[in-house]
Design an enzyme around this catalytic site. Structure first.
Site, PDB file in Angstrom:
ATOM      1  N   CYS A 102       0.755  -1.203   0.126  1.00 26.66           N
ATOM      2  CA  CYS A 102       0.088  -0.047  -0.072  1.00 26.66           C
ATOM      3  C   CYS A 102       0.926   1.294  -0.198  1.00 26.66           C
ATOM      4  CB  CYS A 102      -0.913  -0.066   1.157  1.00 26.66           C
ATOM      5  SG  CYS A 102      -2.058   1.250   1.424  1.00 26.66           S
ATOM      6  N   HIS A 144      -9.260  -3.763  -2.219  1.00 28.06           N
ATOM      7  CA  HIS A 144      -8.368  -3.157  -1.302  1.00 28.06           C
ATOM      8  C   HIS A 144      -8.476  -1.469  -1.095  1.00 28.06           C
ATOM      9  CE1 HIS A 144      -3.785  -2.274   0.062  1.00 28.06           C
ATOM     10  NE2 HIS A 144      -4.369  -0.864  -0.349  1.00 28.06           N
ATOM     11  N   GLU A 145      -8.781  -1.185  -2.219  1.00 27.73           N
ATOM     12  CA  GLU A 145      -9.108   0.521  -2.263  1.00 27.73           C
ATOM     13  C   GLU A 145     -10.420   0.901  -1.773  1.00 27.73           C
ATOM     14  OE1 GLU A 145      -6.721   2.365  -2.920  1.00 27.73           O
ATOM     15  OE2 GLU A 145      -5.758   0.546  -3.806  1.00 27.73           O
ATOM     16  N   HIS A 148     -10.133   1.152   2.008  1.00 28.23           N
ATOM     17  CA  HIS A 148      -9.779   2.507   2.411  1.00 28.23           C
ATOM     18  C   HIS A 148     -10.791   3.510   2.864  1.00 28.23           C
ATOM     19  CE1 HIS A 148      -5.212   2.256   2.314  1.00 28.23           C
ATOM     20  NE2 HIS A 148      -5.379   1.738   0.835  1.00 28.23           N
TER      21      HIS A 148
HETATM   22 NI    NI Z   1      -3.729   1.026   0.038  1.00 34.76          NI
END
Ligand code: NI
Length: 182
Positions: A102, A144-145, A148
Site C-alpha cells: 500500500c 483493497h481500495e 480505505h
Molecule cells: Ni492501499
C-alpha cells in the site's frame, strides 16, 4: 498547483470512514479535478490503486489501473478507472490469499485473503454508472481500495502474520519474485 502527498500509516485520517459524494456534484469541475489529482498521484507513485483518503480527501473515491504488470507480464491489464461511491459484492465464496502492499504502508507486504471474483459498481465524474464483473488481481485491487474508504488498511486483514515482510527481504527469501524478469 496544489501539492498532495500520500499520507502514511499512523495518520488518523487513514482510519476515518469517508463520506459519500453528493449526487449534485456529478458533472462538476470539483469531481473532475479530484479524479485528475488521484490519477496523477497514482502515476507518480506507480501504484496499482489509490483512494481519496490517502491524500487526505475524506470522500468515497478510488482510482486504479495497470497497463502491464511489472513481473507477471501475462496478466490481463486493468483499465484505468475512477469510481465515485463504489460498492462491490462477491460473486462466489472462493477466497484467495495474495501479497499486497500500500502506498501508505511503505515497503511492508503481507498476504491478504480476498474474494476471487466480485461484481463492482460506481460512477465516473459525470455520474455515468460503471459496472463490471472481475476476478483475481483486478478484484483484489478494488477490494483493497474500497477498504480505505472505511478506514481499513490491508494489514488489518493479514491473517498469516508470518507472511509479513519488507519487499526486499521477501524477494531475497523467494516469497516474492524479483522485478527482473527471468
Ligand atoms: Ni492501499
Amino acid at each position: 498547483m496544489d501539492s498532495y502527498t500520500v499520507i502514511q500509516l499512523g495518520n488518523p485520517l487513514l482510519r476515518m470512514v469517508s463520506e459519500p459524494i453528493s449526487e449534485d456534484l456529478f458533472g462538476s469541475e470539483k469531481l473532475k479535478k479530484m479524479e485528475s489529482i488521484l490519477f496523477k498521484i497514482l502515476e507518480e507513485k506507480q501504484g496499482l490503486g489509490l483512494a481519496a483518503p490517502q491524500i487526505a480527501i475524506n470522500k468515497r473515491a478510488i482510482v486504479f489501473g495497470m497497463k502491464q504488470h511489472p513481473i507477471y507480464t501475462d496478466l490481463a491489464p486493468i483499465p484505468f478507472t475512477v469510481l465515485f461511491n463504489p460498492s462491490f459484492e462477491p460473486l462466489s465464496d472462493v477466497i484467495e490469499e495474495g501479497y499486497e502492499g500500500c502506498l501508505s504502508v511503505g515497503q511492508l507486504r503481507g498476504k491478504v485473503p480476498r474474494y476471487k471474483t466480485i461484481g463492482y459498481r460506481g460512477y465516473d465524474a459525470n455520474g455515468n454508472l460503471i459496472e463490471r464483473e472481475v476476478s483475481d488481481l483486478h478484484a483484489r485491487v478494488v477490494q483493497h481500495e474500497f477498504d480505505h474508504l472505511d478506514g481499513v488498511i490491508f494489514l488489518d486483514k493479514v491473517t498469516d502474520h508470518s507472511s509479513l515482510g519488507f519487499h526486499e527481504e521477501l524477494i531475497r527469501s523467494g516469497a516474492l519474485p524479483s522485478k527482473k524478469a527471468d
